[in-house]
Design an enzyme around this catalytic site. Structure first.
Site, PDB file in Angstrom:
ATOM      1  N   LYS A 127       0.818  -1.211   0.000  1.00  0.00           N
ATOM      2  CA  LYS A 127       0.000   0.000   0.000  1.00  0.00           C
ATOM      3  C   LYS A 127       0.864   1.280   0.000  1.00  0.00           C
ATOM      4  O   LYS A 127       2.076   1.208   0.100  1.00  0.00           O
ATOM      5  CB  LYS A 127      -0.954  -0.017   1.198  1.00  0.00           C
ATOM      6  CG  LYS A 127      -1.961  -1.170   1.131  1.00  0.00           C
ATOM      7  CD  LYS A 127      -2.869  -1.059  -0.082  1.00  0.00           C
ATOM      8  CE  LYS A 127      -4.018  -2.050  -0.102  1.00  0.00           C
ATOM      9  NZ  LYS A 127      -3.654  -3.426  -0.448  1.00  0.00           N
TER      10      LYS A 127
HETATM   11  C1  LIG Z   1      -9.815  -2.667  -1.878  1.00  0.00           C
HETATM   12  C2  LIG Z   1      -9.273  -3.380  -0.674  1.00  0.00           C
HETATM   13  N1  LIG Z   1     -10.041  -3.458   0.430  1.00  0.00           N
HETATM   14  C3  LIG Z   1      -9.616  -4.085   1.535  1.00  0.00           C
HETATM   15  C4  LIG Z   1      -8.381  -4.676   1.594  1.00  0.00           C
HETATM   16  C5  LIG Z   1      -7.952  -5.394   2.837  1.00  0.00           C
HETATM   17  O1  LIG Z   1      -6.828  -4.790   3.400  1.00  0.00           O
HETATM   18  P1  LIG Z   1      -5.998  -5.546   4.537  1.00  0.00           P
HETATM   19  O2  LIG Z   1      -5.093  -6.503   3.840  1.00  0.00           O
HETATM   20  O3  LIG Z   1      -5.242  -4.436   5.216  1.00  0.00           O
HETATM   21  O4  LIG Z   1      -6.962  -6.202   5.434  1.00  0.00           O
HETATM   22  C6  LIG Z   1      -7.538  -4.629   0.478  1.00  0.00           C
HETATM   23  C7  LIG Z   1      -6.224  -5.262   0.521  1.00  0.00           C
HETATM   24  O5  LIG Z   1      -5.491  -5.385  -0.394  1.00  0.00           O
HETATM   25  C8  LIG Z   1      -8.006  -3.968  -0.686  1.00  0.00           C
HETATM   26  O6  LIG Z   1      -7.243  -3.910  -1.785  1.00  0.00           O
END
Ligand SMILES: Cc1ncc(COP(=O)(O)O)c(C=O)c1O
Length: 381
Positions: free
Chosen positions: A181
């Site tokens: 990210k």
């Molecule tokens: C659009 C989106 N939402 C939610 C998430 C979930 O993030 P996390 O891995 O921090 O739980 C991601 C992870 O890549 C994502 O791309």
């Protein structure tokens, strides 16, 4: 030349700060988390920035505090990571997909309107790849029907909408600090809200439903024990992670500038190339950030399949990604809710052709030029 799809830019100061925390005697949730949250809320321009251990946790808690329960419906895009809709299932609600727009690949407000029923409790729009979605139109729809908006801003840390930083809208807004990210804490997430009562509830829910965390009890010098007020979760971030996040946040402008420069090179070199569609470079109402650089491979024009292009790039050490295969095409959503192919023509069109090229703050211009060169020659066949 090896070109990873994405790798985090970790420098000497992150390593130094992590070492300090490890030596400090307090490595769990404590003063560093508090400092990170203060700095995040200043950067975003929001009253409350509450860290958690993933964006998935942030979305889950946001649904709970919005009162989404068994039997409710939540509208979201099929063009997202499964976490966005899995959490809807976790609270016992039904994910209802609304198709995306042809140009931006963000959820289409007109499609949202068509999917609203009297069971719709919330909408989760995603700022896909860092491009802000049509928040004004979505807000109008939601206000008229008394529906909550929970923004999935996993890709959009640093972006702006109507001049304001994403995260400050007054909705619940969720970010991810996963390694790929815009900034990272290895794993990590954030919920933003202007509502301090909701923020207090999220803070309780992120740590077992306890009325105070260990650091607050310890640092206030009072041995008073906590009260359990809710059946909460174990979603807290640690001071070690926050130490990385604080340093990453100091560098966010530089990181976003590098990503923007890389995207500009890709756009200049790939725009107009036969058989390729490039992403939208700017949002109508906002300032996008570049979490992903995703192109569409028009296999029908090129006579070569997206998967073949991807395999050929991977064979020579160029990492790529698919963001995303539309969620209505995945077995769980088909078996559980009866989704099938043909239901979301735009998302399915994108899904079959999408290919994300390497993009991170660690990538060099030389690597980017190499990717472009190899891609063009694969497409020529
Ligand atoms: C659009 C989106 N939402 C939610 C998430 C979930 O993030 P996390 O891995 O921090 O739980 C991601 C992870 O890549 C994502 O791309």
């Amino acid at each position: 030349m090896l070109v990873p799809f994405s790798s985090p830019l970790i420098e000497a100061d992150e390593i130094r700060e992590v070492t300090k925390v490890l030596r400090s005697g307090w490595i769990g949730t404590g003063p560093k988390v508090q400092e990170f949250e203060r700095k995040l809320s200043e950067y975003i321009g929001v009253n409350n920035a509450i860290t958690v251990n993933s964006c998935t946790a942030a979305l889950h808690l946001s649904l709970i505090v919005s009162g989404v329960r068994v039997g409710d419906e939540v509208i979201t895009t099929p063009m997202t990571f499964a976490a966005t809709s899995n959490v809807i299932t976790h609270v016992g609600a039904k994910p209802v997909f609304a198709d995306i727009k042809k140009n931006s690949w963000n959820i289409d407000p007109n499609e949202i309107k068509k999917r609203i029923t009297n069971r719709t409790k919330a909408i989760i729009p995603v700022h896909y790849a860092g491009l802000p979605c049509d928040l004004n139109e979505i807000s109008e729809i939601a206000r008229a029907k008394n529906i909550h908006i929970i923004e999935d801003a996993a890709h959009a840390f640093g972006a702006r909408y109507d001049g304001q930083r994403i995260g400050s809208s007054g909705n619940l807004v969720c970010f991810s600090f996963y390694p790929t990210k815009n900034i990272t804490t290895i794993e990590g997430g954030l919920v933003c809200t202007q509502d301090t009562h909701i923020a207090d509830l999220i803070k309780v829910l992120r740590l077992h439903g306890q009325s105070s965390d260990a650091w607050s009890r310890y640092s206030s010098g009072s041995a008073k024990s906590y009260r359990v007020t809710h059946a909460g979760f174990k979603y807290n971030l640690t001071d070690v992670q926050a130490a990385i996040g604080i340093k990453q946040l100091e560098k966010v402008n530089r990181f976003l500038e590098i990503r923007k420069r890389i995207a500009k090179i890709y756009l200049e070199e790939l725009n107009g190339v036969h058989g390729i569609i490039v992403p939208v470079s700017e949002a109508e109402n906002g300032e996008r950030v570049w979490h992903l650089f995703t192109i569409l491979i028009k296999s029908e024009e090129l006579g070569v399949d997206r998967d073949v292009v991807m395999a050929k790039l991977n064979e020579i050490g160029i990492g790529t990604g698919i963001h995303y295969e539309a969620l209505n095409l995945h077995p769980f959503y088909q078996n559980q809710y009866g989704y099938h192919d043909g239901m979301y023509p735009v998302a399915e069109y994108v899904s079959a052709r999408t290919l994300s090229l390497p993009l991170s703050a660690k990538l060099t211009d030389e690597q980017v030029i190499y990717v472009i060169d190899r891609l063009k020659s694969i497409l020529k066949g």
